[in-house]
Design an enzyme around this catalytic site. Structure first.
Site, mmCIF file in Angstrom:
data_model
loop_
_atom_site.group_PDB
_atom_site.id
_atom_site.type_symbol
_atom_site.label_atom_id
_atom_site.label_comp_id
_atom_site.label_asym_id
_atom_site.label_seq_id
_atom_site.Cartn_x
_atom_site.Cartn_y
_atom_site.Cartn_z
ATOM 1 N N THR A 208 -1.276 7.400 -0.450
ATOM 2 C CA THR A 208 -2.596 7.241 -1.089
ATOM 3 C C THR A 208 -3.366 6.040 -0.535
ATOM 4 O OG1 THR A 208 -1.735 5.779 -2.790
ATOM 5 C CG2 THR A 208 -1.632 8.142 -3.239
ATOM 6 N N ARG B 271 0.854 -1.196 0.000
ATOM 7 C CA ARG B 271 0.000 0.000 0.000
ATOM 8 C C ARG B 271 0.886 1.241 0.000
ATOM 9 N NH1 ARG B 271 -4.774 0.197 4.217
ATOM 10 N NH2 ARG B 271 -3.059 0.693 5.599
ATOM 11 N N ASP C 246 4.691 -6.169 9.499
ATOM 12 C CA ASP C 246 5.736 -5.794 10.461
ATOM 13 C C ASP C 246 5.748 -6.746 11.655
ATOM 14 O OD1 ASP C 246 6.641 -3.731 8.944
ATOM 15 O OD2 ASP C 246 5.639 -2.148 10.083
ATOM 16 N N ASP D 22 0.181 -3.417 12.101
ATOM 17 C CA ASP D 22 0.703 -3.767 10.778
ATOM 18 C C ASP D 22 1.100 -5.244 10.774
ATOM 19 O OD1 ASP D 22 2.610 -4.229 8.594
ATOM 20 O OD2 ASP D 22 2.436 -2.077 8.277
#
Ligand code: PRP
Ligand code: URA
Length: 208
Positions: free
Chosen positions: A107, A103, A202, A199
């Site tokens: 944006t 991603r 991560d 995340d």
């Protein structure tokens, strides 16, 4: 409209609570993602077609069944890799494709960087794997690539989803059923799932 199934099970609920905890270390996080995915797999593969198969036990001949339509597992890189190992254990004949997307941090739109799929993808039941379904942009784009290469039978398996992501995939790909372990409340201003688990890439790979 693609069906949404939230797979409910006490073991999934228990493991989800540990998975979400910000203190859960990488090793345990990785194990939990695999275990939850494994618990979901029976539901995701429930309608795989079977063909008759006669088998001779030490006692008698009997009618059994074998999977007729083989499976292709397609993790979305990189977090989808956290699911694929667990599923390969239970569907060892599956072929594995990879779609690389990230991603854009500004944006929040998906950017493709890799796509390699089994050559017989059109004959297989494809299961797209990604722990997170947030805006749905990544999953919808991955499914686009997979359809462009001829696949017609596709399911999407995620661990945590937001209603926005479910809606986006259902609108873009009404033929694709979606499976989640949890449907969360929504998204924050950075398009992270709330409450979510942070995340996923991560936390799986220790890149926080
Ligand atoms: C995460 C996640 C999904 C995507 C979900 O990947 O693994 O692929 O975001 O968000 P969306 O539904 O809004 O598209 P990310 O882009 O962080 O890449 P990574 O797996 O390499 O960390
Ligand atoms: N990607 C993640 O890893 N987590 C989110 O909450 C949203 C997108």
């Amino acid at each position: 409209m693609g069906k949404l199934t939230v797979v409910e099970h006490p073991l999934i609920a228990h493991k989800m609570s540990i998975l979400r905890d910000e203190k859960t270390p990488v090793k345990e996080f990785r194990e939990l993602i695999g275990e939850i995915a494994l618990l979901m797999t029976a539901e995701v593969t429930k309608d795989l077609p079977l063909k008759k198969h006669m088998v001779k036990t030490p006692i008698a001949e009997t009618e059994g069944a074998l999977i007729e339509r083989q499976v292709a597992l397609v993790p979305i890189l990189r977090a989808g890799l956290g699911i694929v190992d667990a599923l390969m254990k239970i569907i060892p004949a599956a072929k594995i494709g990879h779609v690389g997307l990230y991603r854009d941090p500004e944006t929040h739109k998906p950017v493709e960087y890799y796509c390699k799929l089994p050559t017989d993808i059109e004959q297989r039941q494809v299961i797209v794997l990604d722990p997170m379904l947030a805006t749905g942009g990544s999953a919808a784009a991955a499914i686009d690539f997979i359809k462009q290469r001829g696949a017609t039978k596709i399911k999407l398996m995620c661990i945590v989803g937001a209603p926005q992501g479910v809606k986006a995939v259902q609108e873009a790909h009404p033929d694709v059923d979606i499976y989640l372990a949890s449907l969360d409340e929504g998204l924050n201003d950075h398009a992270y799932i709330v409450p979510g688990l942070g995340d996923a890439g991560d936390r799986l790979f220790g890149t926080m």
